[in-house]
Structure formats: C-alpha cells, structure tokens
Enzyme design. Structure first.
Site, short mmCIF file in Angstrom:
data_model
loop_
_atom_site.label_atom_id
_atom_site.label_comp_id
_atom_site.label_asym_id
_atom_site.label_seq_id
_atom_site.Cartn_x
_atom_site.Cartn_y
_atom_site.Cartn_z
N SER A 220 0.81 -1.24 0.00
CA SER A 220 0.00 0.00 0.00
C SER A 220 0.83 1.28 0.00
O SER A 220 0.53 2.20 -0.77
CB SER A 220 -0.97 0.00 1.18
OG SER A 220 -1.92 -1.02 1.01
N LYS B 51 -9.57 -4.80 11.67
CA LYS B 51 -10.65 -4.40 10.76
C LYS B 51 -12.05 -4.35 11.40
O LYS B 51 -12.89 -3.59 10.96
CB LYS B 51 -10.72 -5.38 9.58
CG LYS B 51 -9.72 -5.11 8.48
CD LYS B 51 -9.81 -6.19 7.42
CE LYS B 51 -9.72 -5.62 6.03
NZ LYS B 51 -9.77 -6.65 4.99
N ASN C 27 -12.15 -1.48 6.02
CA ASN C 27 -10.74 -1.45 5.60
C ASN C 27 -10.30 -0.04 5.22
O ASN C 27 -9.13 0.18 4.91
CB ASN C 27 -10.47 -2.43 4.45
CG ASN C 27 -11.04 -1.96 3.13
OD1 ASN C 27 -11.90 -1.09 3.09
ND2 ASN C 27 -10.56 -2.53 2.04
N ASP D 126 -13.23 -3.94 -0.13
CA ASP D 126 -12.82 -5.25 -0.65
C ASP D 126 -13.84 -5.82 -1.65
O ASP D 126 -13.48 -6.30 -2.73
CB ASP D 126 -12.62 -6.26 0.49
CG ASP D 126 -11.31 -6.04 1.23
OD1 ASP D 126 -10.36 -5.51 0.62
OD2 ASP D 126 -11.23 -6.41 2.41
N ALA E 39 -15.96 -18.30 4.00
CA ALA E 39 -16.87 -17.55 4.86
C ALA E 39 -16.08 -16.64 5.80
O ALA E 39 -16.56 -16.24 6.85
CB ALA E 39 -17.75 -18.51 5.66
N TYR F 275 -3.96 -13.89 -4.78
CA TYR F 275 -3.09 -13.22 -5.77
C TYR F 275 -1.63 -13.60 -5.62
O TYR F 275 -0.77 -13.13 -6.35
CB TYR F 275 -3.26 -11.69 -5.69
CG TYR F 275 -3.01 -11.11 -4.32
CD1 TYR F 275 -1.74 -10.78 -3.89
CD2 TYR F 275 -4.07 -10.89 -3.45
CE1 TYR F 275 -1.52 -10.25 -2.64
CE2 TYR F 275 -3.87 -10.37 -2.19
CZ TYR F 275 -2.60 -10.05 -1.79
OH TYR F 275 -2.38 -9.53 -0.53
P1 NAD Z 1 -9.92 -15.53 6.65
O1 NAD Z 1 -8.90 -16.09 7.58
O2 NAD Z 1 -10.87 -14.51 7.13
O3 NAD Z 1 -10.78 -16.75 6.03
C1 NAD Z 1 -10.15 -17.93 5.62
C2 NAD Z 1 -11.12 -18.76 4.80
O4 NAD Z 1 -10.39 -19.85 4.20
C3 NAD Z 1 -12.22 -19.43 5.66
O5 NAD Z 1 -13.40 -19.49 4.88
C4 NAD Z 1 -11.65 -20.83 5.90
O6 NAD Z 1 -12.67 -21.78 6.17
C5 NAD Z 1 -11.00 -21.09 4.57
N1 NAD Z 1 -9.93 -22.10 4.60
C6 NAD Z 1 -8.70 -21.99 5.16
N2 NAD Z 1 -7.99 -23.12 4.94
C7 NAD Z 1 -8.79 -23.95 4.23
C8 NAD Z 1 -8.63 -25.27 3.71
N3 NAD Z 1 -7.49 -25.96 3.87
N4 NAD Z 1 -9.66 -25.81 3.02
C9 NAD Z 1 -10.82 -25.13 2.84
N5 NAD Z 1 -11.03 -23.89 3.31
C10 NAD Z 1 -10.02 -23.31 4.00
O7 NAD Z 1 -9.08 -15.01 5.40
P2 NAD Z 1 -9.48 -13.86 4.34
O8 NAD Z 1 -8.88 -12.60 4.77
O9 NAD Z 1 -10.93 -13.93 4.08
O10 NAD Z 1 -8.65 -14.38 3.08
C11 NAD Z 1 -9.14 -15.44 2.28
C12 NAD Z 1 -8.45 -15.39 0.94
O11 NAD Z 1 -8.77 -14.18 0.28
C13 NAD Z 1 -6.94 -15.45 1.05
O12 NAD Z 1 -6.45 -16.34 0.10
C14 NAD Z 1 -6.50 -14.03 0.74
O13 NAD Z 1 -5.27 -14.01 0.04
C15 NAD Z 1 -7.60 -13.56 -0.19
N6 NAD Z 1 -7.79 -12.10 -0.16
C16 NAD Z 1 -7.56 -11.43 -1.31
C17 NAD Z 1 -7.76 -10.06 -1.35
C18 NAD Z 1 -7.51 -9.32 -2.64
O14 NAD Z 1 -7.52 -8.10 -2.63
N7 NAD Z 1 -7.31 -10.02 -3.74
C19 NAD Z 1 -8.20 -9.38 -0.20
C20 NAD Z 1 -8.42 -10.11 0.96
C21 NAD Z 1 -8.20 -11.48 0.98
#
Ligand code: NAD
Length: 289
Positions: A24, A73, A94, A110, A135, A237
């Site tokens: 950022s 957050k 955020n 997001d 979720a 990503y």
């Molecule tokens: P979080 O910790 O809030 O949620 C994690 C999620 O992944 C839950 O639903 C959990 O059940 C699931 N999970 C974890 N391990 C698992 C497995 N082995 N099998 C099945 N499900 C599994 O995390 P978050 O912040 O919501 O991030 C989730 C994803 O989103 C990450 O990969 C993160 O990189 C991505 N993300 C991307 C952006 C973006 O701007 N592109 C922004 C935020 C998050």
C-alpha cells in the site's frame, strides 16, 4: 519523495499487524505524486489492543484518512462516528475517511474491488448466480457487495471450521437486508451439493486460503466441474495464477485471478480519500505485474 513533503503534507496510512509486507505505501505514494496531491502514506504496526489508541492518535494528528488491515478491521468500528451500509453488513472496515469536521466514517472496499475486477474482465454481477467458497473476511465482503449489486443467488460453501458460523450469520443478515438475493450456505464437505450448485451457477469464486502460499498447488474444485460458460474467479493473488485458475483457463472458462481485486479495492479507497482517480493502469503495471 522527500522533496514533496512539506509542512502542509497530509498524512494517510495503514494500521494493522503485521504491515511490513504491505504494497500500500508504494501504491498510494506513487499515486499521490502522479495526481499532484500533497500527501504521504505510511504503514504502522498496530496490534489489536492498540487500535483505539491509534485511531485517537490519527485524529489528533489530523490524518486525512487511513486503511485498516487484520487484526484491526472489526475492532476499529468502535472508534468511528459512522459506518457505511456495506461495511455495517460486512462487520469490518478497511478504509476510514475523515471529513472537514473531523468525522470518521468506515467503509469496506474489498467487495467493491472484487466486483470492479469482474467488470474489468467483462463480467457483470447483476442477476448472476454465484457459488462462493469461503466464509471469512474476503468472502463476507464479496457476498455483501454482490448481493447489494444485484446478484440473484449466492450459495456459500465452507468447511465445518470456525468460519462456518460466520457464513451462517452472513446468510441471516443478507436474507433480511437484501431479500431479492437468495442466500444459502452448505458444508464444503457435501460434494454432491457443491457439484449441483456449480452446475447451476454463473460465477464460481474461491475466497478461501486454498491456493495461497503455503497452500499453493491445492484446489478445492475438481476440473471436471468446469464448463466454457462458467466464470471462475479467485481472490488469491500470491501466486498470481492459482491451480484453480490455471485449470479453469485450460477448460475454456473465463478465469480471473485475485490481483485485480487488490488493485481495485485500493482504487476505491483512493477515490474515497481524495475524490480523484488513482492511475490504475500505471499502478497495475508498476506494482502488480
Ligand atoms: P480468513 O482467515 O478470514 O478466512 C479464511 C477462509 O479460508 C475461511 O473461509 C476458511 O474456512 C478457509 N480455509 C482456510 N484453509 C482452508 C482449507 N485448507 N480448506 C478449505 N477452506 C479453508 O481469510 P481472508 O482474509 O478472508 O482471506 C481469504 C483469501 O482471500 C486469502 O487467500 C487471501 O489471500 C484472499 N484475499 C484477497 C484479497 C484481494 O484483494 N485479492 C483481499 C483479501 C483477501
């Protein structure tokens, strides 16, 4: 950079912990310079229990606005004057804007970033049936924004872990707040239900950590479920192309990686902060390619 900083330079920043890896500061400082805005952006490592102190300090210092990452957050809402409807439903902010009277308003960009990324790839969310894997934080933001933007159905699948109850809560909230969007949740372990849901949906989204390092090389979707008219989107990503995205591409689907979501949530926050457009294409090429 140094020559841009004067006694008038406005402070923007990221708070959360850890923040050392964040892209950022580079993205915002480059954009401030390119758009001629007298502002600078820093990242501050703020553990959860110091969230209130940090917000108070930023108010005292007259910060122009700030972003919030994990774990702050949700907690940050306690210290704000207002929260946008989407951020209220998501239960996390955020981005915080500060108006001329010093009023702090929380937003969540997001979900906006996710929807915009789809649009940039020619995919509209309105009227679409979505299967959403996950979720957690990202999945909640996506489901709320997709419902607000007119998705007709969202079927969440999550494994029976500590996030499942969060998914149930999201379904409850969206059923009340956006009744025009049919929202449901099933266990990811129910393979028959997942297969049937993907067979009848327009857009499949992975918002779990599967595919992200150290779970790279893994996928939750059997490639036999892909078909050419399915849009497959990842939030992951890092790596830029997950196994799910590679396999979806190979099957002829429209396959959209997660880097654009990261870019466009930043573009949306920049607009809220400054009223101006971030030079998105330049930022994409310079920092995200
Ligand atoms: P979080 O910790 O809030 O949620 C994690 C999620 O992944 C839950 O639903 C959990 O059940 C699931 N999970 C974890 N391990 C698992 C497995 N082995 N099998 C099945 N499900 C599994 O995390 P978050 O912040 O919501 O991030 C989730 C994803 O989103 C990450 O990969 C993160 O990189 C991505 N993300 C991307 C952006 C973006 O701007 N592109 C922004 C935020 C998050």
């Amino acid at each position: 950079m140094e020559s841009r900083i004067s006694g008038h330079t406005k402070l923007f920043c990221l708070i959360g912990s850890p923040v050392g890896h964040s892209g950022s500061p580079a993205m915002y400082n480059y954009s401030f310079e390119k758009t001629g805005i007298d502002a600078a952006y820093l990242a501050f490592d703020v553990p959860l229990e110091k969230t209130g102190d940090a917000v108070q300090a930023l108010k005292t210092l007259g910060a122009g606005g700030f972003n919030i990452t994990m774990p702050d957050k949700t907690k940050v809402a306690e210290y704000l004057d207002a929260i946008s409807p989407a951020a209220t439903l998501i239960g996390a902010c955020n981005t915080v804007t500060v108006d001329e009277e010093g009023k702090l308003t929380g937003h969540n960009t997001d979900g906006v970033g996710f929807v915009r990324n789809l649009q940039e790839h020619g995919v509209e969310i309105s009227g679409k049936k979505i299967v959403l894997l996950g979720a957690g934080g990202a999945a909640t933001a996506i489901s709320v924004q997709a419902a607000l933007d007119g998705a007709s159905e969202i079927h969440i699948f999550n494994r029976k872990d500590e996030f499942y109850a969060n998914g149930e809560l999201t379904v409850k909230k969206l059923t009340e707040a956006v009744p025009g969007c049919k929202t449901s949740i099933s266990p990811l372990e129910d393979e028959a239900a997942l297969k049937a849901a993907i067979g009848g949906c327009d857009i499949l989204v992975n918002a779990t950590k599967v595919g992200m390092k150290p779970l790279d090389g893994l996928t939750l979707i059997d490639p036999s479920l892909f078909r050419k008219d399915l849009v497959v989107a990842d939030t992951v990503y890092n790596p830029r192309e997950t196994r799910m995205i590679k396999e979806a591409k190979a099957a002829g689907c429209t396959a959209i990686g997660g880097i654009g979501m990261l870019l466009w949530q930043g573009v949306a926050a920049f607009k809220l902060f400054t009223g101006k457009d971030m030079p998105a294409q330049e930022v994409l090429e310079k920092f995200f390619s």
